[in-house]
Design a protein around this motif. Structure first.
Motif, mmCIF file in Angstrom:
data_model
loop_
_atom_site.group_PDB
_atom_site.id
_atom_site.type_symbol
_atom_site.label_atom_id
_atom_site.label_comp_id
_atom_site.label_asym_id
_atom_site.label_seq_id
_atom_site.Cartn_x
_atom_site.Cartn_y
_atom_site.Cartn_z
ATOM 1 N N ARG A 30 34.605 39.755 49.940
ATOM 2 C CA ARG A 30 33.432 40.226 50.680
ATOM 3 C C ARG A 30 32.612 39.053 51.203
ATOM 4 O O ARG A 30 32.132 39.071 52.335
ATOM 5 N N ILE A 69 33.109 39.719 34.402
ATOM 6 C CA ILE A 69 33.820 40.693 35.222
ATOM 7 C C ILE A 69 35.296 40.307 35.316
ATOM 8 O O ILE A 69 35.677 39.157 35.109
ATOM 9 N N SER A 70 36.086 41.267 35.654
ATOM 10 C CA SER A 70 37.536 41.049 35.694
ATOM 11 C C SER A 70 37.923 40.192 36.896
ATOM 12 O O SER A 70 37.152 40.021 37.841
ATOM 13 N N THR A 71 39.143 39.707 36.854
ATOM 14 C CA THR A 71 39.664 38.883 37.937
ATOM 15 C C THR A 71 39.742 39.676 39.241
ATOM 16 O O THR A 71 39.463 39.147 40.321
ATOM 17 N N ALA A 72 40.110 40.930 39.172
ATOM 18 C CA ALA A 72 40.195 41.777 40.366
ATOM 19 C C ALA A 72 38.827 41.946 41.005
ATOM 20 O O ALA A 72 38.699 41.906 42.234
ATOM 21 N N GLN A 73 37.794 42.120 40.182
ATOM 22 C CA GLN A 73 36.442 42.260 40.727
ATOM 23 C C GLN A 73 35.955 40.935 41.337
ATOM 24 O O GLN A 73 35.263 40.936 42.348
ATOM 25 N N LYS A 74 36.330 39.817 40.710
ATOM 26 C CA LYS A 74 35.984 38.513 41.277
ATOM 27 C C LYS A 74 36.646 38.342 42.645
ATOM 28 O O LYS A 74 36.038 37.828 43.583
ATOM 29 N N TYR A 75 37.891 38.798 42.724
ATOM 30 C CA TYR A 75 38.621 38.717 43.984
ATOM 31 C C TYR A 75 37.918 39.543 45.067
ATOM 32 O O TYR A 75 37.764 39.094 46.201
ATOM 33 N N VAL A 76 37.473 40.736 44.722
ATOM 34 C CA VAL A 76 36.784 41.608 45.678
ATOM 35 C C VAL A 76 35.466 40.975 46.127
ATOM 36 O O VAL A 76 35.131 40.976 47.317
ATOM 37 N N LEU A 77 34.708 40.414 45.185
ATOM 38 C CA LEU A 77 33.445 39.755 45.530
ATOM 39 C C LEU A 77 33.671 38.537 46.435
ATOM 40 O O LEU A 77 32.948 38.331 47.407
#
Length: 154
Positions: free
Chosen positions: A19, A8-16
C-alpha cells in the motif's frame, strides 16, 4: 520500524508495504504529470512571445512610420479589449524594442531551442503527458516554435 509492527504477520507487513509503495508511485506519477503540464505551459508562453516579437512587433528603429503607426493602433485596440481599465497601458514601462533586440532574441532562441531539447520535450510528452487521458500539445508547440525560428525577418 514503528511500534507494533513486529507483532503483525509477514503477510500483513507485505500488504502494508505494498500500500505504501503504491501510494508513493501514484504520488510520483501525479508529480510527473504536473511537471509535464508546467513544461507545456512554459512552451506555450515561449511560443506566444516569440510569435509576437518575431512576427508582429515593429521595432522602434523601423523606417516605415506608416506601418508602425498602424501596428500601434492595432496593438492598442487589442490591448483595450483585454483590459477592464481603459487607462492601463502595458507599454508605458517599455523603452522600445529595436531591430537588434529582435535579431538577438531570434539568435538566442535558435541556439537555446536545439534539436536535443526538442527531442527531450517530445520524449517527455510521450512518457508523461498522455497519462489518464490528458491530451498534450507539446508536439504542436515544438513544431510551431521550430517554424517561427526558421522564419527570417526580411
Amino acid at each position: 520500524m514503528p511500534v507494533g509492527v513486529e507483532k503483525i504477520s509477514t503477510a500483513q507487513k507485505y500488504v502494508l508495504a505494498r500500500r505504501r509503495l503504491v501510494k508513493l508511485i501514484n504520488n510520483r506519477a501525479k508529480l510527473l504529470s504536473l511537471c509535464s503540464f508546467i513544461i507545456e505551459t512554459c512552451l506555450f508562453i515561449l511560443w506566444r512571445h516569440l510569435e509576437y516579437y518575431l512576427l508582429h512587433c515593429t521595432p522602434t528603429d523601423s523606417q516605415d512610420s506608416l506601418f508602425a503607426s498602424r501596428t500601434l493602433f492595432k496593438s492598442r485596440r487589442l490591448q483595450d479589449s483585454f483590459t477592464p481599465e481603459t487607462n492601463l497601458d502595458f507599454r508605458s514601462g517599455l523603452t522600445g524594442v529595436s531591430q537588434h533586440d529582435i535579431d538577438q532574441l531570434q539568435a538566442d532562441a535558435i541556439s537555446a531551442f536545439g534539436e536535443s531539447l526538442q527531442k527531450k520535450l517530445l520524449d517527455i510528452e510521450g512518457l508523461y503527458s498522455k497519462v489518464r487521458s490528458r491530451y498534450s500539445f507539446i508536439q504542436a508547440l515544438v513544431r510551431r516554435i521550430r517554424g517561427l525560428l526558421r522564419i527570417s525577418r526580411n
